[in-house]
Design an enzyme around this catalytic site. Sequence first.
Site, short mmCIF file in Angstrom:
data_model
loop_
_atom_site.label_atom_id
_atom_site.label_comp_id
_atom_site.label_asym_id
_atom_site.label_seq_id
_atom_site.Cartn_x
_atom_site.Cartn_y
_atom_site.Cartn_z
NE ARG A 163 48.63 50.16 -66.06
CZ ARG A 163 47.46 49.85 -66.59
NH1 ARG A 163 46.57 49.18 -65.89
NH2 ARG A 163 47.17 50.21 -67.83
CG HIS A 180 45.44 53.90 -65.15
ND1 HIS A 180 46.69 54.22 -65.65
CD2 HIS A 180 44.86 55.07 -64.79
CE1 HIS A 180 46.85 55.53 -65.60
NE2 HIS A 180 45.76 56.07 -65.08
CE1 TYR A 193 43.87 48.19 -69.81
CE2 TYR A 193 41.83 49.24 -69.11
CZ TYR A 193 43.16 48.92 -68.88
OH TYR A 193 43.76 49.32 -67.71
#
Length: 388
Positions: A283, A287, A296
């Site tokens: 990805r 998100h 992260y």
Amino acid sequence: MDSLQQRSSTVQEPPGAARDAYRPTPPPAWRPRTDPAPLLPEAEPLRVLGTDAVADADPELLRRLYRELVRGRRYNAQATALTKQGRLAVYPSTTGQEACEVAAALALEERDWLFPSYRDTLAAVARGLDPVQALTLLRGDWHTGYDPREHRIAPLSTPLATQLPHAVGLAHAARLKGDDVVALAMVGDGGTSEGDFHEALNFAAVWQAPVVFLVQNNGFAISVPLAKQTAAPSLAHKAVGYGMPGRLVDGNDAVAVHQVLTEAVTRARRGGGPTLVEAITYRIDAHTNADDATRYRGDGEVETWRAHDPVLLLERELTERGLLDEDGRRAAAEEAETMAARLRERMNADPVLDPMDLFAHVYAEKTAQLREQAAQLRAELDAESEAG
């Protein structure tokens, strides 16, 4: 309990080499009914692009995959822009995952069903759904902006993995009726940690339902990396525990994903039962537009995956094989831009919504409570109209 403990304490296994000989052979009902070896996935993700196997691919399929990837990339960019303009409440992008999305749609026949997750609006669009209808849920206008039966696409929804048991149920029902139908259910790596994933795969295998599970392993369940979700060698290995084959494929290789899914769909249609496919992808975007992915993961990781971009991989292969020239690239880009312009224009128009529609599609026959609520809302709307 005391007698059981006493009996257990008196039985001693011989130490050392004698232990294996001591163990009794389990009765037949305890033994695995299937040899697990044929169910094991590939040791490494299957790839077609950049290998000799690509020579066997249909040139027209390659060109179509390319056009859909280019269109999908532009669709992701436009939908992301719409969130920044306030036209979408949220958008879970599939930038970097377009090969999985497009291959899933193209692997199905018209009579088959697609069961997408909330992130899979592109798969629905590639299957032929109007882009505006695909984004209606994320706009907050309707729970579902299209007729699932007409398009053979289950409703897009945000709960994780709940679409998987639904796919199994539909596929099993179709088989009982004698219908030649396959269901393809999509889920992310995070969804495999949900109980619905286990229940769906277990039922599918026991019933030998004609369903294909596609796991898009993009590395993170929001901010949780895969290593903190499972200790399995791969998600595809989970298939063995349920008694179905697992397949492992490079999720950025559109040709390989299409090949694996097509084989799984064909197998299911012929009565071979379910298959679990894990596509290794990434990805690129956050998100959703509400996520800060820099908390992260590092920029270096993202850039590494950009070098394995699904659009560029296929474009390079087609160019080297003489199947794509500058005119072909320009035509694909123009087609994608036309789609984006129409989407932008239509999404910029304020929808005309009737609040009474809240009660129109809940039950075939309204319950007493719904009738009471509808009457209360109608009275409030009428009073507001008179006052205004």
